[in-house]
Design an enzyme around this catalytic site. Sequence first.
Site, PDB file in Angstrom:
ATOM      1  N   ARG A  13       0.826  -1.225   0.000  1.00  0.00           N
ATOM      2  CA  ARG A  13       0.000   0.000   0.000  1.00  0.00           C
ATOM      3  C   ARG A  13       0.851   1.262   0.000  1.00  0.00           C
ATOM      4  O   ARG A  13       0.452   2.273  -0.584  1.00  0.00           O
ATOM      5  CB  ARG A  13      -0.923   0.000   1.209  1.00  0.00           C
ATOM      6  CG  ARG A  13      -2.042  -0.999   1.048  1.00  0.00           C
ATOM      7  CD  ARG A  13      -2.919  -1.019   2.253  1.00  0.00           C
ATOM      8  NE  ARG A  13      -4.082  -1.836   1.996  1.00  0.00           N
ATOM      9  CZ  ARG A  13      -4.809  -2.398   2.943  1.00  0.00           C
ATOM     10  NH1 ARG A  13      -4.505  -2.219   4.210  1.00  0.00           N
ATOM     11  NH2 ARG A  13      -5.867  -3.116   2.632  1.00  0.00           N
ATOM     12  N   LYS A  57     -19.778 -17.246   0.396  1.00  0.00           N
ATOM     13  CA  LYS A  57     -21.234 -17.212   0.558  1.00  0.00           C
ATOM     14  C   LYS A  57     -21.980 -16.448  -0.530  1.00  0.00           C
ATOM     15  O   LYS A  57     -21.514 -15.405  -0.988  1.00  0.00           O
ATOM     16  CB  LYS A  57     -21.563 -16.565   1.898  1.00  0.00           C
ATOM     17  CG  LYS A  57     -21.103 -17.415   3.045  1.00  0.00           C
ATOM     18  CD  LYS A  57     -21.515 -16.816   4.360  1.00  0.00           C
ATOM     19  CE  LYS A  57     -21.230 -17.805   5.473  1.00  0.00           C
ATOM     20  NZ  LYS A  57     -21.405 -17.210   6.781  1.00  0.00           N
ATOM     21  N   GLY A 104     -10.645  -8.782  -2.202  1.00  0.00           N
ATOM     22  CA  GLY A 104     -10.207  -9.754  -1.208  1.00  0.00           C
ATOM     23  C   GLY A 104      -9.436 -10.953  -1.698  1.00  0.00           C
ATOM     24  O   GLY A 104      -8.300 -10.835  -2.168  1.00  0.00           O
ATOM     25  N   GLY A 147     -12.963  -4.100   0.384  1.00  0.00           N
ATOM     26  CA  GLY A 147     -14.351  -3.712   0.636  1.00  0.00           C
ATOM     27  C   GLY A 147     -14.817  -2.600  -0.294  1.00  0.00           C
ATOM     28  O   GLY A 147     -15.946  -2.599  -0.775  1.00  0.00           O
TER      29      GLY A 147
END
Length: 396
Positions: A35, A198, A354, A377
């Site tokens: 980063r 999920k 992710g 996110g």
Amino acid sequence: MKTIDDINFSGKRALIRVDFNVPLNDRFEITDDTRIKATLPTIKKILSDGGSVVLMSHLGRPSNGPEEKFSLKHLVPHLSDLLNVDVQFAGDCIGETAVFDSEELKPGEVLLLENLRFYKEETAGDEEFAEKLAKHGDIYINDAFGTAHRAHASTAVIAKFFPNDKAFGYVMANEIINVNKVMQEGKKPLLAVMGGAKVSSKITIIKQLLDKVDTIIIGGGMSYTFAKAQGGSVGNSMVEEDKLDLALEILAEAKEKGVEFLIPVDSVNADNFANDANKATSKVDAIEDGWMGLDIGPETEKMYAEAIKKSATILWNGPMGVFEMDSFAHGTKAIADAIVEATENGAFSLVGGGDSVAAVKKYKLENSVSYVSTGGGAMLEYLEGKELPGIKAILN
Ligand code: AMP
């Protein structure tokens, strides 16, 4: 879209919101500086114009004021090395002393402010706090894509104090340009690979994609919810029982919209959630009790690789199986290889969100796909079609 390329920073002080939320070990050494390195081009452009730079960031999640382990001072030596500049440090992000330090900066100099989240006003999006931060610069630059989905003081609220003097840094601009290459301007055939655990966490993106893509490929834990919804036996695989109807709705919507919606045909199963479990391959809808599907099977790999190689634009979000365990990483690696091959043949490929980013890094393929997003996110929310506060604040 105004970027730092539209501004000459000569004699100006740029206040840059960066994402220096890097992992530190017990000795406060940086274990992954990705980063920090990502923001270097932005900082260097401003310095080479003859400007000075004030950097502000959060680090970790301090809950109650200053804490040694969350101090940004630990980053100063490495940042100084990377920039080849002696970076100065302000022990507080607001207040007279810190503002004095930033006002004293000469062209070519860099000041790093202490962790913004030592003040709860940061995450609360407090306007007075944002105004105090605003005193550090003549121009506000947002280059922290990782927090662009948050309406925090330094990421969004502060922009109102720079009505005409605000712009995107290169990290932000690249993220926006590259996502738009898929979501706005994606060349057809456009394919999305959706994996991960999920259905519930990917449902908004899948729905959004149904209006844009030609093909959706499903992998990972959510495959078994789709398989069970269609009447299959999935043994002990991960299933969201309350999402079975939703899975059928998505399949129907895909059909109605003419989107090819592929779910696995076969599955690599384990008798235990462990790398050294016994393994067996079966049809995805015929997994025996006591066994759980942890990866896509060989027939699925082949089918998915063919679909990927026919596509001109590819979006990849989420692994095809439990790739953290080598025994169940084959499917994810096969998909990564197919995306790399498609990219070599001219497709545009974006890996975002992710764990697919982690997978691409694990196989050292970051430079073999067209673009790897830095924001987990934030990227997911952007793909969901949400307006990100950090982007909106600069555009308005
Ligand atoms: P997500 O954050 O939703 O993209 O999910 C990523 C996680 O899903 C990874 O940690 C994977 O190990 C996990 N995952 C992928 N496939 C499966 C599976 N078949 N069963 C359980 N977990 C899975």
